[in-house]
Design an enzyme around this catalytic site. Structure first.
Site, PDB file in Angstrom:
ATOM      1  N   SER A   6       0.804  -1.224   0.000  1.00  0.00           N
ATOM      2  CA  SER A   6       0.000   0.000   0.000  1.00  0.00           C
ATOM      3  C   SER A   6       0.838   1.276   0.000  1.00  0.00           C
ATOM      4  O   SER A   6       0.342   2.325  -0.390  1.00  0.00           O
ATOM      5  CB  SER A   6      -0.973   0.013   1.180  1.00  0.00           C
ATOM      6  OG  SER A   6      -0.270   0.142   2.395  1.00  0.00           O
ATOM      7  N   LYS A  50       0.093   5.750   6.466  1.00  0.00           N
ATOM      8  CA  LYS A  50      -0.692   6.281   5.354  1.00  0.00           C
ATOM      9  C   LYS A  50       0.027   7.466   4.735  1.00  0.00           C
ATOM     10  O   LYS A  50       0.693   8.235   5.417  1.00  0.00           O
ATOM     11  CB  LYS A  50      -2.084   6.744   5.827  1.00  0.00           C
ATOM     12  CG  LYS A  50      -2.921   5.638   6.425  1.00  0.00           C
ATOM     13  CD  LYS A  50      -3.250   4.606   5.386  1.00  0.00           C
ATOM     14  CE  LYS A  50      -4.011   3.441   5.990  1.00  0.00           C
ATOM     15  NZ  LYS A  50      -4.192   2.364   5.040  1.00  0.00           N
TER      16      LYS A  50
END
Length: 77
Positions: A6, A50
């Site tokens: 990710s 993130k």
């Protein structure tokens, strides 16, 4: 350690070590393209990595309870 696809290409797939700066975010200095580390709301002993792509005046839409409904809310950054 960061692992998984990710965060490619910012981080490699295999357990890359990341140094954190907790002071900057206390003063609102996280900006576009910064990496943000946050505590998982579902598993409090786990931290999530993130990439921050939002800028001031953007809207962020998220699912309120993704496991149980499709209800979404939007916040202004």
């Amino acid at each position: 350690m960061v692992h998984g696809p990710s965060m490619l290409p910012t981080f490699d797939l295999t357990n890359e070590i990341v140094l954190l700066d907790r002071i900057s975010t206390q003063h609102g200095n996280a900006g576009p393209n910064d990496v943000v580390i946050l505590q998982s709301p579902e598993i409090p002993k786990t931290f999530l990595t993130k990439g921050n792509i939002g800028v001031e005046d953007d809207g962020v839409t998220y699912l309120v309870d993704p496991r149980n409904s499709d209800v979404a809310e939007t916040l202004a950054i």
